[in-house]
Enzyme design. Structure first.
Site, PDB file in Angstrom:
ATOM      1  N   GLY A 141      -0.415   3.067   4.048  1.00 32.53           N
ATOM      2  CA  GLY A 141       0.771   3.853   4.425  1.00 32.53           C
ATOM      3  C   GLY A 141       0.252   5.060   5.186  1.00 32.53           C
ATOM      4  O   GLY A 141      -0.516   5.865   4.641  1.00 32.53           O
ATOM      5  N   GLY A 149       0.668   9.916   4.162  1.00 32.48           N
ATOM      6  CA  GLY A 149      -0.579   9.259   4.569  1.00 32.48           C
ATOM      7  C   GLY A 149      -1.329  10.070   5.618  1.00 32.48           C
ATOM      8  O   GLY A 149      -2.546  10.249   5.538  1.00 32.48           O
ATOM      9  N   ASP A 191      -1.348   0.734   8.138  1.00 34.44           N
ATOM     10  CA  ASP A 191       0.126   0.732   8.139  1.00 34.44           C
ATOM     11  C   ASP A 191       0.598  -0.525   8.849  1.00 34.44           C
ATOM     12  O   ASP A 191      -0.111  -1.085   9.688  1.00 34.44           O
ATOM     13  CB  ASP A 191       0.674   1.985   8.844  1.00 34.44           C
ATOM     14  CG  ASP A 191       2.079   2.349   8.383  1.00 34.44           C
ATOM     15  OD1 ASP A 191       2.225   3.357   7.665  1.00 34.44           O
ATOM     16  OD2 ASP A 191       3.042   1.607   8.718  1.00 34.44           O
ATOM     17  N   ARG A 243      19.498   2.281  -6.248  1.00 30.10           N
ATOM     18  CA  ARG A 243      18.166   2.337  -6.838  1.00 30.10           C
ATOM     19  C   ARG A 243      17.526   0.950  -6.819  1.00 30.10           C
ATOM     20  O   ARG A 243      16.344   0.796  -6.556  1.00 30.10           O
ATOM     21  CB  ARG A 243      18.296   2.861  -8.267  1.00 30.10           C
ATOM     22  CG  ARG A 243      16.998   3.188  -8.912  1.00 30.10           C
ATOM     23  CD  ARG A 243      17.097   3.059 -10.412  1.00 30.10           C
ATOM     24  NE  ARG A 243      17.396   1.671 -10.774  1.00 30.10           N
ATOM     25  CZ  ARG A 243      17.563   1.232 -12.006  1.00 30.10           C
ATOM     26  NH1 ARG A 243      17.505   2.062 -12.997  1.00 30.10           N
ATOM     27  NH2 ARG A 243      17.804  -0.035 -12.258  1.00 30.10           N
ATOM     28  N   THR A 299       3.810   5.871  -4.128  1.00 33.38           N
ATOM     29  CA  THR A 299       5.112   5.294  -3.761  1.00 33.38           C
ATOM     30  C   THR A 299       6.109   5.364  -4.923  1.00 33.38           C
ATOM     31  O   THR A 299       5.764   5.058  -6.066  1.00 33.38           O
ATOM     32  CB  THR A 299       4.918   3.825  -3.329  1.00 33.38           C
ATOM     33  OG1 THR A 299       3.991   3.786  -2.243  1.00 33.38           O
ATOM     34  CG2 THR A 299       6.237   3.191  -2.891  1.00 33.38           C
ATOM     35  N   HIS A 340       8.216  10.401 -13.521  1.00 38.21           N
ATOM     36  CA  HIS A 340       8.439  11.250 -12.359  1.00 38.21           C
ATOM     37  C   HIS A 340       9.929  11.192 -12.050  1.00 38.21           C
ATOM     38  O   HIS A 340      10.489  10.127 -11.911  1.00 38.21           O
ATOM     39  CB  HIS A 340       7.630  10.694 -11.191  1.00 38.21           C
ATOM     40  CG  HIS A 340       7.641  11.562  -9.983  1.00 38.21           C
ATOM     41  ND1 HIS A 340       7.506  12.921 -10.036  1.00 38.21           N
ATOM     42  CD2 HIS A 340       7.731  11.245  -8.674  1.00 38.21           C
ATOM     43  CE1 HIS A 340       7.538  13.401  -8.811  1.00 38.21           C
ATOM     44  NE2 HIS A 340       7.672  12.413  -7.967  1.00 38.21           N
TER      45      HIS A 340
END
Ligand code: APR
Length: 320
Positions: free
Chosen positions: A10, A15, A34, A89, A120, A176
């Site tokens: 990424g 990144g 990527d 979500r 991620t 998180h």
């Protein structure tokens, strides 16, 4: 001695920032991977042209070929898409789960000895899935969230007490996101716990409650301000600190999403806890005594992570 190799899967906002930090600190040679064509090579070239000015010697390469990550010592994963307006979500989970599958397969084939840091989102579920797909040992796959969340907490506390950020330590547990659990009793100004500082009249419980709330919503506050995209400077800086602890065997004590095997009453789940990161990756999960309130909040956070894992298992039967 050969240079270390850092692979960044990424090459977007985080990144690119990771590449800049890793190269300018001469942590090693940097590979930016990527799926976007040309972009990682463009960023690598741009950064390589900063090297003569800044005086760092790191080779930078942009690529779309997993073979280029071979031999990486550290891999930091930011590949994926952010949640966009109108996306549920589960939509986000479905997309990023497929990305983790591709990344996990790439790591398994080309860099199975690396220490892998996942950024991620949704973090706690993605790091778990990445570990499953890559097949790496659990101690070599970790999620970056706690260092960032506690940095946000420390920043707000330093402002509140009008002291150097260096003298503020903060303790954050759990997943998180909205359910994270900042723990004021284990957060200090130069070793003095927050509850003592309240007693000393330096601040009030109300102010600390407001700071805890702001810390929980720290990512969203930045998303709203940026208007397009999410935080990248502090997330990248946080992951670099974890990578350095591994590469230099510093054995830093850092909050991170780590694999639990019974600690805190949790089994086979990744969730934010204090860990020691050294040359073997996550070398120890530190289990502390929690107050009933903190344990209760932690359990809520763990339940939220469990729900995400169940959704992942529903989306990809190989995880069930
Ligand atoms: N393989 C490799 N790269 C991928 C893949 C894939 N399968 N799918 C998407 N990408 C790349 C995108 O092309 C993009 O360049 O991942 C990059 C993500 O970069 P940004 O969109 O700029 O996102 P960034 O701000 O860097 O955040 C990355 O970290 O904090 C989390 O929620 C955030 O999940 C997000 C991640």
């Amino acid at each position: 001695m050969a240079r270390n190799k850092i692979a960044l899967i990424g090459a977007g906002m985080i990144g690119g920032t990771l590449a800049h930090l890793a190269a300018s600190k001469e942590m090693g040679d940097v590979v930016l991977f990527d799926i976007a064509e040309g972009m990682p090579a463009g960023k690598a070239l741009d950064l390589a042209q900063a090297a003569p000015v800044d005086g760092f010697d790191s080779n930078l390469k942009g690529t779309g070929d997993y073979a280029d990550i071979a031999g990486a010592d550290v891999i930091i994963v930011t590949a994926g898409v952010p949640r966009k307006p109108g996306m549920s979500r589960d939509d986000l989970l479905g997309i990023n789960l497929k990305v983790m599958k591709a990344v996990g397969d790439g790591i398994k084939e080309h860099a199975p000895d690396a220490f892998v840091i996942c950024i991620t989102n949704p973090l706690d579920a993605m790091v778990w899935a990445l570990r499953e797909f890559s097949g790496l040992p659990h101690n070599k796959v970790v999620g970056m969230a706690g260092v960032l969340d506690s940095a946000r907490f420390r920043h707000f506390l330093a402002e509140e007490f009008n002291v150097s950020v260096e003298d503020v330590t903060a303790f954050v547990l759990g997943g998180h996101g909205d359910t994270m659990v900042p723990v004021p009793a284990y957060s200090t100004i130069a070793g003095i716990p927050i509850p003592d500082l309240i007693k000393m009249g330096w601040t009030t419980q109300e102010n600390i409650d407001a700071i805890v709330k702001r810390t929980r919503g720290g990512g969203g506050e930045i998303v709203a301000l940026l208007g397009n995209g999410s935080a990248y400077y502090a997330p990248a800086t946080s992951a670099i600190m974890m990578a350095e602890s591994y590469l230099k065997d510093k054995r830093r004590v850092l909050p991170a999403a780590a694999h639990l095997t019974g600690q805190y009453g949790v089994d086979d789940l990744y969730v934010g806890v204090p860990v020691i990161i050294g040359k073997d990756g996550v070398e120890k999960v530190i289990e502390i005594e929690l107050s009933d309130e903190a344990q209760g909040n932690f359990n809520v956070s763990v339940d939220a992570v469990k729900e995400l894992l169940e959704a992942c298992k529903g989306l990809d039967s190989s995880l069930a």
